[in-house]
Design a protein around this motif. Sequence first.
Motif, mmCIF file in Angstrom:
data_model
loop_
_atom_site.group_PDB
_atom_site.id
_atom_site.type_symbol
_atom_site.label_atom_id
_atom_site.label_comp_id
_atom_site.label_asym_id
_atom_site.label_seq_id
_atom_site.Cartn_x
_atom_site.Cartn_y
_atom_site.Cartn_z
ATOM 1 N N ILE A 70 -11.906 -5.912 39.950
ATOM 2 C CA ILE A 70 -12.097 -6.125 41.385
ATOM 3 C C ILE A 70 -12.983 -7.326 41.669
ATOM 4 C CG2 ILE A 70 -13.051 -5.115 43.485
ATOM 5 C CD1 ILE A 70 -10.472 -3.860 42.778
ATOM 6 N N LEU A 71 -14.109 -7.427 40.965
ATOM 7 C CA LEU A 71 -15.036 -8.536 41.221
ATOM 8 C C LEU A 71 -14.382 -9.877 40.909
ATOM 9 C CD1 LEU A 71 -18.416 -7.079 39.872
ATOM 10 C CD2 LEU A 71 -17.575 -7.189 42.226
ATOM 11 N N GLN A 72 -13.572 -9.927 39.865
ATOM 12 C CA GLN A 72 -12.849 -11.155 39.534
ATOM 13 C C GLN A 72 -11.861 -11.504 40.643
ATOM 14 O OE1 GLN A 72 -13.250 -13.191 36.815
ATOM 15 N NE2 GLN A 72 -11.749 -14.597 37.718
ATOM 16 N N TRP A 73 -11.167 -10.498 41.158
ATOM 17 C CA TRP A 73 -10.213 -10.735 42.246
ATOM 18 C C TRP A 73 -10.931 -11.229 43.500
ATOM 19 C CZ3 TRP A 73 -7.344 -5.422 41.550
ATOM 20 C CH2 TRP A 73 -6.538 -5.488 40.412
ATOM 21 N N LEU A 74 -12.086 -10.628 43.806
ATOM 22 C CA LEU A 74 -12.850 -11.072 44.976
ATOM 23 C C LEU A 74 -13.306 -12.524 44.816
ATOM 24 C CD1 LEU A 74 -15.029 -7.897 45.664
ATOM 25 C CD2 LEU A 74 -13.204 -8.786 47.118
ATOM 26 N N GLY A 75 -13.747 -12.878 43.604
ATOM 27 C CA GLY A 75 -14.143 -14.268 43.350
ATOM 28 C C GLY A 75 -12.964 -15.219 43.478
ATOM 29 N N ASN A 76 -11.804 -14.813 42.973
ATOM 30 C CA ASN A 76 -10.606 -15.646 43.106
ATOM 31 C C ASN A 76 -10.253 -15.864 44.578
ATOM 32 O OD1 ASN A 76 -10.439 -15.630 40.313
ATOM 33 N ND2 ASN A 76 -8.897 -14.012 40.240
ATOM 34 N N ILE A 227 -7.434 -10.809 45.733
ATOM 35 C CA ILE A 227 -7.665 -9.395 45.965
ATOM 36 C C ILE A 227 -6.455 -8.692 46.583
ATOM 37 C CG2 ILE A 227 -8.700 -9.795 48.243
ATOM 38 C CD1 ILE A 227 -9.743 -7.116 45.655
ATOM 39 N N THR A 228 -5.688 -9.384 47.433
ATOM 40 C CA THR A 228 -4.545 -8.723 48.075
ATOM 41 C C THR A 228 -3.472 -8.351 47.064
ATOM 42 O OG1 THR A 228 -3.752 -10.958 48.610
ATOM 43 C CG2 THR A 228 -4.850 -9.728 50.368
ATOM 44 N N ALA A 229 -3.158 -9.264 46.156
ATOM 45 C CA ALA A 229 -2.180 -8.948 45.114
ATOM 46 C C ALA A 229 -2.728 -7.886 44.173
ATOM 47 C CB ALA A 229 -1.819 -10.210 44.334
ATOM 48 N N GLY A 230 -4.036 -7.924 43.930
ATOM 49 C CA GLY A 230 -4.645 -6.931 43.066
ATOM 50 C C GLY A 230 -4.570 -5.529 43.651
ATOM 51 N N LEU A 231 -4.725 -5.415 44.961
ATOM 52 C CA LEU A 231 -4.641 -4.094 45.585
ATOM 53 C C LEU A 231 -3.253 -3.486 45.417
ATOM 54 C CD1 LEU A 231 -6.687 -4.545 48.890
ATOM 55 C CD2 LEU A 231 -7.337 -3.328 46.810
ATOM 56 N N LEU A 232 -2.223 -4.326 45.429
ATOM 57 C CA LEU A 232 -0.882 -3.808 45.164
ATOM 58 C C LEU A 232 -0.798 -3.264 43.744
ATOM 59 C CD1 LEU A 232 2.073 -3.435 46.054
ATOM 60 C CD2 LEU A 232 2.528 -5.732 45.174
#
Length: 281
Positions: A70-76, A227-232
């Motif tokens: 999650i933290l990596q996705w937020l940073g991206n 983060i949006t793609a990660g949530l999927l």
Amino acid sequence: MKKNGTISKWLAYIFLSVLCVIWIVPIIFGLMTSFRSQSEVVSSGFRLLPVDWIVDNYIAILENTSTAPILQWLGNSLFIAVSHTILVVIVVSLTAYGYSRLRFKYRDQLFFLLLGISMFPGVVNLIPSYKIIETFGWVNSPLAMIIPGLAGMGNIFLVRQFMKGIPKEFDESARVDGAGEFTIYSRIILPMIKPVLIVTGLFSFTGSWNDFLWPVIVYSDVEKMPITAGLLLLQDIYGNYRMIGQLMGSAFLAIIPTMLLFLFAQKYFVQSMNLNAGVKG
């Protein structure tokens, strides 16, 4: 007449209050769900507040750095949104300056042609856009999110209309003093259009942060996803309600940046509704 106005005002307040409740209750329920245990989620039915408050869901989210970082996705997402916003402000302001202050043949016709073309649904361009991204080798790269959409015609139209409300006497006075076009743009026009550029930047940031369909298409590498793609991906992992508390917690972590942005910049969002110069020309 005064009585009718009072009744209308109270009806408006009631209507807006009902809409507010309809909007806020699901959000509060989702937030509360992130503090429930999985057994409570599947057994308690609808209950607004948890019986036992836990933070295990958030601990599990932050500790998972392999299947759902999650933290990596937020940073991206933060890097993509900030980079995209900065470039949008530069590109849009320069383009709007050309369409509002420079004189060249078929200027207005070209502008309204491009504006008309931009009215087509974005989904029409998905396949051609992906082929272009693939040709440049930007698949699974932040450039796939940063570069497309920099010259959005909606933003250009907004800034152009704002610029057209600025008297051209400023330009003429600067030219008399020997200023070139770039000097006029950077030292005279740019400071005057700061309000509309801030609004454009805010809309660009939130649009880039919340973009869902495009990142799902151009990203397959888990660590590089926003983060949006990660949530999927989280929905695929926890989609059968085994980890619904973690899913809700992840969703609320994802909205924190845009929520903070709105809280600290809400006056500019309100200002976007009253861009006086933008109604001229």
